[in-house]
Motif scaffolding. Structure first.
Motif, PDB file in Angstrom:
ATOM      1  N   ASP A 207      26.257  48.896  25.681  1.00  0.00           N
ATOM      2  CA  ASP A 207      26.091  47.847  26.682  1.00  0.00           C
ATOM      3  C   ASP A 207      26.583  46.509  26.155  1.00  0.00           C
ATOM      4  O   ASP A 207      27.190  45.715  26.880  1.00  0.00           O
ATOM      5  N   THR A 208      26.335  46.238  24.879  1.00  0.00           N
ATOM      6  CA  THR A 208      26.772  44.981  24.275  1.00  0.00           C
ATOM      7  C   THR A 208      28.283  44.924  24.150  1.00  0.00           C
ATOM      8  O   THR A 208      28.907  43.884  24.418  1.00  0.00           O
ATOM      9  N   VAL A 209      28.896  46.027  23.756  1.00  0.00           N
ATOM     10  CA  VAL A 209      30.345  46.067  23.570  1.00  0.00           C
ATOM     11  C   VAL A 209      31.071  45.857  24.891  1.00  0.00           C
ATOM     12  O   VAL A 209      32.144  45.247  24.934  1.00  0.00           O
ATOM     13  N   VAL A 210      30.503  46.334  25.998  1.00  0.00           N
ATOM     14  CA  VAL A 210      31.121  46.125  27.307  1.00  0.00           C
ATOM     15  C   VAL A 210      31.254  44.631  27.597  1.00  0.00           C
ATOM     16  O   VAL A 210      32.302  44.153  28.043  1.00  0.00           O
ATOM     17  N   VAL A 211      30.189  43.876  27.331  1.00  0.00           N
ATOM     18  CA  VAL A 211      30.228  42.425  27.550  1.00  0.00           C
ATOM     19  C   VAL A 211      31.178  41.768  26.558  1.00  0.00           C
ATOM     20  O   VAL A 211      31.970  40.885  26.920  1.00  0.00           O
ATOM     21  N   PHE A 212      31.148  42.190  25.297  1.00  0.00           N
ATOM     22  CA  PHE A 212      32.017  41.609  24.275  1.00  0.00           C
ATOM     23  C   PHE A 212      33.491  41.837  24.608  1.00  0.00           C
ATOM     24  O   PHE A 212      34.338  40.974  24.371  1.00  0.00           O
ATOM     25  N   ASP A 213      33.803  43.017  25.127  1.00  0.00           N
ATOM     26  CA  ASP A 213      35.190  43.328  25.468  1.00  0.00           C
ATOM     27  C   ASP A 213      35.690  42.398  26.572  1.00  0.00           C
ATOM     28  O   ASP A 213      36.812  41.883  26.514  1.00  0.00           O
ATOM     29  N   SER A 214      34.860  42.176  27.585  1.00  0.00           N
ATOM     30  CA  SER A 214      35.216  41.247  28.655  1.00  0.00           C
ATOM     31  C   SER A 214      35.366  39.828  28.109  1.00  0.00           C
ATOM     32  O   SER A 214      36.295  39.095  28.474  1.00  0.00           O
ATOM     33  N   LEU A 215      34.476  39.446  27.219  1.00  0.00           N
ATOM     34  CA  LEU A 215      34.522  38.103  26.631  1.00  0.00           C
ATOM     35  C   LEU A 215      35.778  37.919  25.785  1.00  0.00           C
ATOM     36  O   LEU A 215      36.433  36.862  25.840  1.00  0.00           O
ATOM     37  N   LYS A 216      36.130  38.911  25.017  1.00  0.00           N
ATOM     38  CA  LYS A 216      37.340  38.831  24.181  1.00  0.00           C
ATOM     39  C   LYS A 216      38.585  38.686  25.039  1.00  0.00           C
ATOM     40  O   LYS A 216      39.491  37.902  24.719  1.00  0.00           O
ATOM     41  N   GLU A 217      38.645  39.427  26.141  1.00  0.00           N
ATOM     42  CA  GLU A 217      39.816  39.374  27.022  1.00  0.00           C
ATOM     43  C   GLU A 217      39.963  38.001  27.683  1.00  0.00           C
ATOM     44  O   GLU A 217      41.077  37.486  27.818  1.00  0.00           O
ATOM     45  N   GLN A 218      38.837  37.405  28.082  1.00  0.00           N
ATOM     46  CA  GLN A 218      38.894  36.147  28.819  1.00  0.00           C
ATOM     47  C   GLN A 218      39.061  34.923  27.922  1.00  0.00           C
ATOM     48  O   GLN A 218      39.357  33.829  28.423  1.00  0.00           O
TER      49      GLN A 218
END
Length: 367
Positions: A207-218
């Protein structure tokens, strides 16, 4: 489209949002309070370690009319230790006595048979030595430590060290809360509990990695713009994945709740409690930490960087300038309205050509 789906789409597009990152001090305070409660529970009550960790004996009887409460009393009188008794589907009983010296197992077995009025040969005994229990406990700690190290290494490579630190803090947060709940509730800790802990840590990490992945992309080119700070984009990432996190958590919690409340509580299958409680508490804590702890902590760590501090300064300055310009525009609009000719009130003056002979007097032709 359902209301929840529509809400998720609006959150993803940024049409609506909740300021999770901006209110992070509240979430930190709540987590600290819960963690302190869990630590106090561990310090005061401690964990009810199962026989696999403490050593002891398990006695299994044939079908008997002795109740669970009676068997617990008999076992405590025979061994001097508290016992966990479960009714089996065969009609027999499973009597588990942790911390008991295995050299006293024969005497305990004979005393139990006498109290229960059964043949001692009809009671099967399984013994677990304390050295075996220590080995199991050490292996559990080793497995947990290796898991944590691998998580930090992976996240540091795939993302960055700040995200790895934030994820590690969130995982420790989840473990502390789950073990604290075990201490407060008094459920037995077994190898199934350890398996449950490792399972929920993996789920929380996902669940944390899903948010981190979106954050890294943006945040790839974040320093090339002056509209958003790092915290703003972190908040967008949380809101964009919020409904997904809620859906996956609910779907995961429903079967676990069935195991815990129906299987362990209503049907009395106590052997399910050790793993189902860790899963239920851990899944809920993992969903909470991924939203309220991990991402806000990353934002705090990132905005301590000089370039992010400079970006935040530029963004805030631009916003302040925009507000000032808007206030000036509104002020100029008010001034223009003040300078405009006042509206005519009452009847208009008649043209002079219609009243040449003077006010109220007719022309000379008609005298």
């Amino acid at each position: 489209m359902s209301k929840l789906g529509n809400l998720g789409a609006r959150l993803h597009r940024g049409e609506i949002s909740y300021d999770f990152v901006g209110k992070r001090k509240i979430w930190y305070g709540v987590s600290i309070l819960i963690t302190i409660t869990a630590i106090v529970g561990l310090a005061v009550r401690g964990l009810n370690m199962g026989i696999d960790f403490q050593g002891g004996a398990v006695f299994t009887t044939a079908k008997t009319s002795v109740s669970v409460a009676q068997a617990e009393t008999y076992a405590k009188e025979a061994s001097g230790h508290d016992a966990v008794v479960q009714k089996l589907g065969t009609g027999g009983l499973r009597i588990q006595i942790a911390g008991m010296d295995t050299t006293k197992s024969d005497a305990t077995k004979i005393a139990l048979a006498k109290d229960m009025k059964v043949d001692p040969e009809s009671i099967a005994a399984d013994l677990v030595g304390p050295s075996w229990g220590d080995e199991i406990a050490n292996k559990a700690w080793e497995g947990l430590g290796i898991f944590m190290v691998l998580v930090v290494i992976y996240l540091a490579i795939a993302f960055e060290w700040r995200m790895a630190v934030a994820a590690l803090v969130a995982l420790i947060h989840d473990i502390t809360i789950t073990t604290g709940i075990y201490a407060l509730v008094g459920f037995e800790v077994t190898p199934g509990t350890v398996i449950g802990l490792l399972t929920i840590l993996g789920y929380s990490l996902y669940d944390t990695v899903v948010v981190f992945d979106s954050l890294k992309e943006q945040t790839k080119d974040i320093t090339k713009q002056t509209r958003f700070t790092y915290s703003d984009i972190a908040n967008q990432s949380i809101n964009g994945t919020l409904v997904r996190s809620i859906n996956t958590t609910i779907v995961a919690l429903l079967p676990v709740a069935g195991l815990l409340f129906i299987g362990g509580g209503f049907l009395g299958a106590g052997t399910l409690n050790d793993i189902s409680l860790s899963l239920f508490v851990g899944l809920a804590a993992g969903a909470y930490s991924s939203i309220f702890i991990a991402t806000p902590l990353v934002a705090d760590l990132k905005e301590a960087e000089p370039q992010m501090k400079a970006l935040k300064k530029r963004v805030l300055a631009k916003r302040a300038q925009a507000v000032a310009e808007e206030e000036m525009a509104e002020a100029r609009g008010d001034d223009d309205r003040d300078d405009a000719a006042p509206a005519v009130v009452g009847p208009r003056n008649q043209p002079a050509s219609r009243n040449r002979g003077g006010r109220g007097r007719p022309s000379g032709k008609h005298r």
